[in-house]
Scaffold this motif. Structure first.
Motif, short mmCIF file in Angstrom:
data_model
loop_
_atom_site.label_atom_id
_atom_site.label_comp_id
_atom_site.label_asym_id
_atom_site.label_seq_id
_atom_site.Cartn_x
_atom_site.Cartn_y
_atom_site.Cartn_z
N ASN A 31 34.77 65.11 120.94
CA ASN A 31 33.35 64.73 121.17
C ASN A 31 32.59 65.35 120.20
O ASN A 31 32.66 66.55 119.83
N PRO A 32 31.77 64.45 119.47
CA PRO A 32 31.24 64.90 118.24
C PRO A 32 30.06 66.00 118.42
O PRO A 32 29.86 66.83 117.63
N ARG A 33 29.56 66.07 119.85
CA ARG A 33 28.42 67.15 119.96
C ARG A 33 29.23 68.64 120.13
O ARG A 33 28.77 69.43 119.46
N ARG A 34 30.42 68.55 120.64
CA ARG A 34 31.23 69.66 120.84
C ARG A 34 31.65 70.50 119.33
O ARG A 34 31.59 71.54 118.87
N VAL A 35 32.09 68.96 118.69
CA VAL A 35 32.48 69.72 117.33
C VAL A 35 31.30 70.39 116.55
O VAL A 35 31.52 71.01 115.84
N ASN A 36 30.25 69.72 116.50
CA ASN A 36 28.84 69.99 115.91
C ASN A 36 28.62 71.55 116.19
O ASN A 36 28.51 72.42 115.35
N GLN A 37 28.85 71.66 117.58
CA GLN A 37 28.75 73.24 118.13
C GLN A 37 29.83 74.17 117.52
O GLN A 37 29.36 75.36 117.29
N LEU A 38 31.07 73.56 117.51
CA LEU A 38 31.96 74.67 117.14
C LEU A 38 32.52 74.98 115.70
O LEU A 38 33.10 75.79 115.45
N ASP A 39 31.92 73.84 114.63
CA ASP A 39 32.48 73.78 113.57
C ASP A 39 31.81 74.81 112.49
O ASP A 39 31.01 74.47 111.89
#
Length: 238
Positions: A31-39
């Motif tokens: 999920n790109p939104r989650r990846v943005n939050q976690l990276d």
């Protein structure tokens, strides 16, 4: 287990992603939104209980300027930038990953390094006309099913040329006195169903021809993490 978003064929972020990734790791890598939050580096530091720099140094210390390096999956934070910087313009760095969100992040991080390439590919099947001095799996094996572990390990070993090296940095079975053990037990039960295979088996267990290689392992942080280097037996003195 955490409920995941349904796999939507029309969504490019899910296209071609293995089922185990969408079913188990949608929240972390798909999920790109989650990846943005976690990276972020801070997330990496928290997830690795403050051992992030120590573990990254174990990888970076294996790299000399001018080397050809393949990292089999993207990871959060600035590690891939550091690898590209360490190989330098006289070397090359190939970063592969299977999920579009991770590819986007890798491309953004490595855009300023023309000797670095980001390729969408499965770690178990990547083909390249280059031979790599170092092939590294940095916290990938604990995230894939056991049958996939075997295929990835075999493929990495098969791609190691004479004089080359394979490096695995990943989780390990913590010592009984290590309190982090019980935190990881809970995390594995809720979020990481494939991780405890590395508590019960050496990484060499997943190699079809383990006896053809020299396996050197060290553990840190009370056994929570392992750093395993592999060479061909006929290269043991190099």
């Amino acid at each position: 287990m955490t409920k995941n978003h349904p796999k939507l064929p029309e969504n490019p972020y899910y296209e071609g992603v293995p089922d185990y990734m969408t079913e188990v790791y949608d929240w972390a890598y798909v999920n790109p939104r989650r990846v943005n939050q976690l990276d972020h580096n801070l997330v990496v530091k928290v997830l690795l209980f403050g051992n992030d720099q120590r573990l990254m140094r174990a990888y970076l210390n294996e790299i000399q300027p001018g080397m050809k390096v393949w990292q089999v999956a993207h990871v959060y934070g600035d590690l891939v930038r550091k690898v590209a910087q360490k190989t330098g313009p006289d070397g090359c760095f190939h970063l592969t990953d299977i999920t579009p969100a991770q590819i986007e992040h890798g491309q953004r991080k490595l855009a300023i390094y023309p000797w670095a390439k980001v390729i969408r590919s499965d770690a178990a099947t990547y083909q390249c006309d280059k031979t790599f001095d170092l092939i590294c799996s940095f916290f990938l094996l604990h995230e894939v099913p056991d049958n996939k572990k075997r295929v990835i390990v075999d493929h990495m070993l098969n791609k190691m040329p004479a004089g080359g090296k394979v490096l695995f940095v990943d989780y390990h079975k913590p010592s009984v006195w290590q309190p982090i053990r019980w935190i990881l037990k809970w995390v594995n039960a809720k979020l990481e169903p494939f991780a405890e295979a590395l508590w019960h088996h050496e990484i060499s267990h997943f190699a079809s021809h383990a006896d053809q290689y020299i396996w050197q392992k060290r553990t840190i942080f009370g056994g929570v993490y392992q750093i395993v280097t592999v060479k061909r037996k006929d290269q043991a003195d190099n």
